[in-house]
Design a protein around this motif. Sequence first.
Motif, PDB file in Angstrom:
ATOM      1  N   ARG A 150       0.303  34.595   8.493  1.00 22.82           N
ATOM      2  CA  ARG A 150       0.012  34.360   7.082  1.00 22.82           C
ATOM      3  C   ARG A 150      -1.482  34.081   6.947  1.00 22.82           C
ATOM      4  NH1 ARG A 150       3.939  35.806   3.347  1.00 22.82           N
ATOM      5  NH2 ARG A 150       5.932  35.691   4.420  1.00 22.82           N
ATOM      6  N   ALA A 167      -5.103  33.762   4.252  1.00 26.48           N
ATOM      7  CA  ALA A 167      -5.586  33.445   2.903  1.00 26.48           C
ATOM      8  C   ALA A 167      -5.994  34.724   2.175  1.00 26.48           C
ATOM      9  CB  ALA A 167      -6.764  32.486   2.996  1.00 26.48           C
ATOM     10  N   ALA A 168      -6.145  34.616   0.858  1.00 25.90           N
ATOM     11  CA  ALA A 168      -6.434  35.781   0.037  1.00 25.90           C
ATOM     12  C   ALA A 168      -7.738  36.460   0.450  1.00 25.90           C
ATOM     13  CB  ALA A 168      -6.492  35.380  -1.438  1.00 25.90           C
ATOM     14  N   GLU A 169      -8.790  35.667   0.710  1.00 24.33           N
ATOM     15  CA  GLU A 169     -10.074  36.270   1.071  1.00 24.33           C
ATOM     16  C   GLU A 169      -9.996  36.951   2.441  1.00 24.33           C
ATOM     17  OE1 GLU A 169     -10.231  31.798   2.018  1.00 24.33           O
ATOM     18  OE2 GLU A 169      -9.515  33.135   0.417  1.00 24.33           O
ATOM     19  N   GLU A 176       1.806  40.545  -2.153  1.00 23.84           N
ATOM     20  CA  GLU A 176       2.178  39.375  -2.946  1.00 23.84           C
ATOM     21  C   GLU A 176       2.068  38.117  -2.088  1.00 23.84           C
ATOM     22  OE1 GLU A 176       6.083  40.084  -4.466  1.00 23.84           O
ATOM     23  OE2 GLU A 176       5.357  41.294  -6.141  1.00 23.84           O
ATOM     24  N   ALA A 177       1.550  37.074  -2.675  1.00 18.64           N
ATOM     25  CA  ALA A 177       1.391  35.813  -1.956  1.00 18.64           C
ATOM     26  C   ALA A 177       2.703  35.047  -1.918  1.00 18.64           C
ATOM     27  CB  ALA A 177       0.317  34.972  -2.630  1.00 18.64           C
ATOM     28  N   ASP A 178       2.856  34.209  -0.869  1.00 21.21           N
ATOM     29  CA  ASP A 178       4.028  33.343  -0.804  1.00 21.21           C
ATOM     30  C   ASP A 178       3.765  32.087  -1.637  1.00 21.21           C
ATOM     31  OD1 ASP A 178       2.303  31.786   0.683  1.00 21.21           O
ATOM     32  OD2 ASP A 178       3.257  32.215   2.607  1.00 21.21           O
ATOM     33  N   ALA A 179       4.646  31.117  -1.528  1.00 22.16           N
ATOM     34  CA  ALA A 179       4.528  29.900  -2.345  1.00 22.16           C
ATOM     35  C   ALA A 179       3.245  29.131  -2.059  1.00 22.16           C
ATOM     36  CB  ALA A 179       5.744  29.003  -2.111  1.00 22.16           C
ATOM     37  N   SER A 180       2.702  29.308  -0.841  1.00 21.53           N
ATOM     38  CA  SER A 180       1.481  28.584  -0.478  1.00 21.53           C
ATOM     39  C   SER A 180       0.219  29.386  -0.797  1.00 21.53           C
ATOM     40  CB  SER A 180       1.502  28.237   1.016  1.00 21.53           C
ATOM     41  OG  SER A 180       1.456  29.429   1.807  1.00 21.53           O
ATOM     42  N   GLY A 181       0.390  30.571  -1.390  1.00 17.59           N
ATOM     43  CA  GLY A 181      -0.761  31.385  -1.754  1.00 17.59           C
ATOM     44  C   GLY A 181      -1.318  32.233  -0.620  1.00 17.59           C
ATOM     45  N   ARG A 182      -0.539  32.412   0.447  1.00 22.03           N
ATOM     46  CA  ARG A 182      -1.000  33.192   1.587  1.00 22.03           C
ATOM     47  C   ARG A 182      -0.257  34.527   1.645  1.00 22.03           C
ATOM     48  NH1 ARG A 182      -4.100  29.879   4.645  1.00 22.03           N
ATOM     49  NH2 ARG A 182      -3.993  31.136   6.541  1.00 22.03           N
ATOM     50  N   TYR A 183      -0.859  35.481   2.357  1.00 16.20           N
ATOM     51  CA  TYR A 183      -0.337  36.844   2.414  1.00 16.20           C
ATOM     52  C   TYR A 183       0.089  37.193   3.843  1.00 16.20           C
ATOM     53  CZ  TYR A 183      -2.398  37.345  -2.206  1.00 16.20           C
ATOM     54  OH  TYR A 183      -2.712  37.182  -3.528  1.00 16.20           O
TER      55      TYR A 183
END
Length: 250
Positions: free
Chosen positions: A184, A186-188, A218-225
């Motif tokens: 998993r 982070a977005a960046e 799509e990100a998970d609940a923690s905002g990770r991909y």
Amino acid sequence: MKKLLASLAVCLAAMSANAADYPAVLTWTQRVVLSTPVSGVVAAVPAVAGERVSEGQVLVQLDKRPFESALRNADAQARKYRLNREEAERELQRTRELYERTVISVHDLQLAEIAFASADADYASARAELEAAQLHLGYATVQAPFAGLVLEVSVAQGVTVVNTQQATPMVTLAMDRPMVARARVAAEEAGALSPGQSATVEVDGQSYPAKVVHIGAEADASGRYELTVSFDPGDAALRAGLPAQIDAGH
């Protein structure tokens, strides 16, 4: 001294910016539970849990005798109705010739046409039954759809499986060549990665060349991909669930 500390801070910042190591978990490329849509008695179970099998290898064999008997019967019926159709077609041709010579009525011609249509439908139905019998005989043998590792065998010789409502699980098979590591990010970090990019997977101190095969949209609940990489473990006996490290440096 201040200059040295500043230089060291810059170096550490650069290393942090370029770092692309992600904790991951190994999974199978594919995992399937195999069964069959037909019911019958298990005649043999060549599959053994923990064994690697090749594509097409027989894993479970039902008693083929009932299916072979049904196939012979369906073949006989198809040949019978084929002869009936051929005779009805010849009779229709004769009737048309007589009708054209005004020897018989329209009603007689219609009867011949109806008889042929009925014989043709019977033959089509018999052929469909024959094809179904051929398929059922094929379904009596459960084969590996791909080379992989047998995880579990759920049936035993002599057991009767009834699959009229729901298929009975027989063998669980995993594709372990190649293996997959998932992490998993982070977005960046996800934005800086791309499918096909080279990577490295480390498991128990051993490194394997890998490639990025998927980056989640799509990100998970923690905002990770999700980051997925694929690699060939060679002769190593790796298993799903083992911790790993993905290095996708860029």
